[in-house]
Design a protein around this motif. Structure first.
Motif, short mmCIF file in Angstrom:
data_model
loop_
_atom_site.label_atom_id
_atom_site.label_comp_id
_atom_site.label_asym_id
_atom_site.label_seq_id
_atom_site.Cartn_x
_atom_site.Cartn_y
_atom_site.Cartn_z
N GLY A 34 -11.99 -4.96 -1.83
CA GLY A 34 -10.98 -5.04 -2.88
C GLY A 34 -9.67 -4.41 -2.48
O GLY A 34 -8.94 -3.88 -3.33
N GLY A 35 -9.37 -4.46 -1.17
CA GLY A 35 -8.12 -3.90 -0.68
C GLY A 35 -8.14 -2.40 -0.48
O GLY A 35 -7.10 -1.80 -0.15
N VAL A 36 -9.31 -1.77 -0.66
CA VAL A 36 -9.43 -0.32 -0.51
C VAL A 36 -10.35 -0.01 0.67
O VAL A 36 -11.47 -0.54 0.74
CB VAL A 36 -10.02 0.32 -1.79
N PRO A 37 -9.94 0.84 1.61
CA PRO A 37 -10.82 1.21 2.71
C PRO A 37 -11.99 2.06 2.19
O PRO A 37 -11.78 3.10 1.56
CB PRO A 37 -9.92 2.05 3.65
N ILE A 38 -13.20 1.60 2.44
CA ILE A 38 -14.42 2.28 1.99
C ILE A 38 -15.19 2.76 3.21
O ILE A 38 -15.32 2.03 4.20
CB ILE A 38 -15.30 1.35 1.14
N LEU A 172 -9.66 10.40 7.39
CA LEU A 172 -9.84 9.61 6.18
C LEU A 172 -9.68 10.51 4.97
O LEU A 172 -9.72 11.74 5.09
CB LEU A 172 -11.24 8.99 6.19
N PRO A 173 -9.47 9.94 3.79
CA PRO A 173 -9.36 10.78 2.59
C PRO A 173 -10.62 11.62 2.37
O PRO A 173 -11.72 11.24 2.80
CB PRO A 173 -9.19 9.75 1.46
N ASP A 174 -10.46 12.75 1.71
CA ASP A 174 -11.61 13.58 1.38
C ASP A 174 -12.58 12.78 0.50
O ASP A 174 -12.16 11.89 -0.26
CB ASP A 174 -11.17 14.83 0.62
N VAL A 175 -13.86 13.13 0.59
CA VAL A 175 -14.87 12.43 -0.20
C VAL A 175 -14.61 12.69 -1.68
O VAL A 175 -14.64 13.83 -2.15
CB VAL A 175 -16.29 12.90 0.16
N PRO A 298 -10.10 5.22 -3.08
CA PRO A 298 -9.91 6.01 -1.87
C PRO A 298 -10.89 7.19 -1.83
O PRO A 298 -11.16 7.82 -2.86
CB PRO A 298 -8.46 6.51 -1.98
N GLY A 299 -11.43 7.47 -0.66
CA GLY A 299 -12.37 8.57 -0.52
C GLY A 299 -13.79 8.23 -0.92
O GLY A 299 -14.64 9.10 -0.99
N MET A 300 -14.05 6.94 -1.17
CA MET A 300 -15.41 6.55 -1.56
C MET A 300 -16.32 6.52 -0.35
O MET A 300 -15.98 5.98 0.70
CB MET A 300 -15.39 5.20 -2.25
#
Length: 321
Positions: A34-38, A172-175, A298-300
């Motif tokens: 969905g356009g979000v880096p997972i 990467l973003p924090d969890v 983000p962060g998922m």
């Protein structure tokens, strides 16, 4: 004799150090949904094909040397079985595993190949807990439950400690949100202890979503009478434990359920996009994400918890639309 205690975040960190001393980290993969880096944690690539060796190693290494001679007894449809068998073999301990007659052949054969003794039971008419307790008592062995044990919970939580470090290293973003397959809740509760600030969503197959219903009710609800058949053999837990439920309830965890078709779609997606073989139970968290029952953010962190599936069943799953 088992010491009565509760799982703790400190225990999770201890378990993570133990696991890191004997195994390289399982890889993470990043892919847009969905356009979000997972971020996906590929526990399906562990030596036994699932995360279960984490808890098994933490638990068995806590058994004193005198008791180790009598070995351990566990009950499992296959992933916990292989985790316990793997840890027992490495420590030179005998292991007996109570497995259902309908367990996937690949899991039964994997357990036997690791040197464990397998005792078969009928899932519909017999109690694996009673059989295992009797065997443990008669042999003087330590009973190692698949999720209702503080060491097991802490060991499974090492998954989150490892993933958090990998995400930091990868910048990467924090969890912020963990989406986790759930049977008895050992993995989910351990990960919830590991990263106390992250949102937690547990995912189960439809009809076996007793943790979801328990969290919504505020008390433990068993699986209903005559639950539907499911390919998610690893998640067919009729009743969660107070330990796992209480950890997840304190964290205000949420639960969702996914259909068999959504699970198959997730298995196909994992094969096509990540080049990974994921078993049905290991694909439920991904299924919830792809079905938009969990909103990408983000962060998922999404756990792919196992990859032990019979080839014929897997071929049918990924070929069906």
């Amino acid at each position: 004799m088992t010491i009565l205690r509760q799982p703790t975040r400190a225990g999770v960190r201890d378990a993570a150090a133990k696991v890191a001393a004997i195994l390289p980290p399982s890889p993470i993969y990043v892919h847009d949904v969905g356009g979000v880096p997972i971020t996906f944690k590929a526990e399906c690539l562990q030596p036994v094909g699932a995360f279960k060796l984490r808890g098994a190693w933490h638990r068995l290494t806590a058994i004193d040397s005198a008791q180790r001679e009598s070995g351990v007894v566990a009950f499992s449809s296959g992933n916990h079985a292989q985790g316990v068998a793997w840890a027992a073999k490495r420590l030179g301990m005998p292991a007996v595993i109570v497995m259902p007659a309908d367990a996937p052949r690949v899991k039964r054969e994997g357990t036997l190949a690791l040197g464990a003794e397998v005792v078969i039971y009928d899932r519909a008419t017999e109690s694996r807990e009673k059989i295992a307790a009797h065997l443990a008592h008669s042999r003087g062995a330590v009973l190692v439950p698949s999720f209702d044990d503080p060491w097991i919970i802490e060991g499974q939580g090492s998954t989150a400690i490892e993933a958090m470090s990998q995400m930091v290293e990868a910048r990467l973003p924090d969890v912020s949100h963990m989406v986790i397959p759930c049977g008895g809740g050992g993995l989910a509760s351990g990960m919830a202890l590991a990263i106390p600030d992250a949102k937690v969503t547990v995912v189960e197959p439809e009809g076996w979503d007793d943790m979801r219903r328990s969290l919504e009710a505020g008390w433990i609800e068993p699986v209903g009478d005559n639950p539907p058949p499911t390919a998610c053999d690893a998640l067919q837990t009729p009743l969660v434990s107070e330990r796992t439920f209480e950890v997840l309830a304190r964290r205000d965890a949420k639960g969702v359920a996914v259909s068999e078709a959504e699970v198959r779609a997730a298995q196909r997606w994992a094969a096509a996009k990540l080049r990974l073989v994921v078993e049905p139970g290991g694909a439920v968290a991904l299924a919830a994400l792809l079905a938009r029952k969990v909103t990408p953010a983000p962060g998922m962190l999404v756990v792919l918890s196992g990859g032990n599936v019979d080839i014929a069943d897997y071929a049918a799953a990924i070929s069906a639309e």
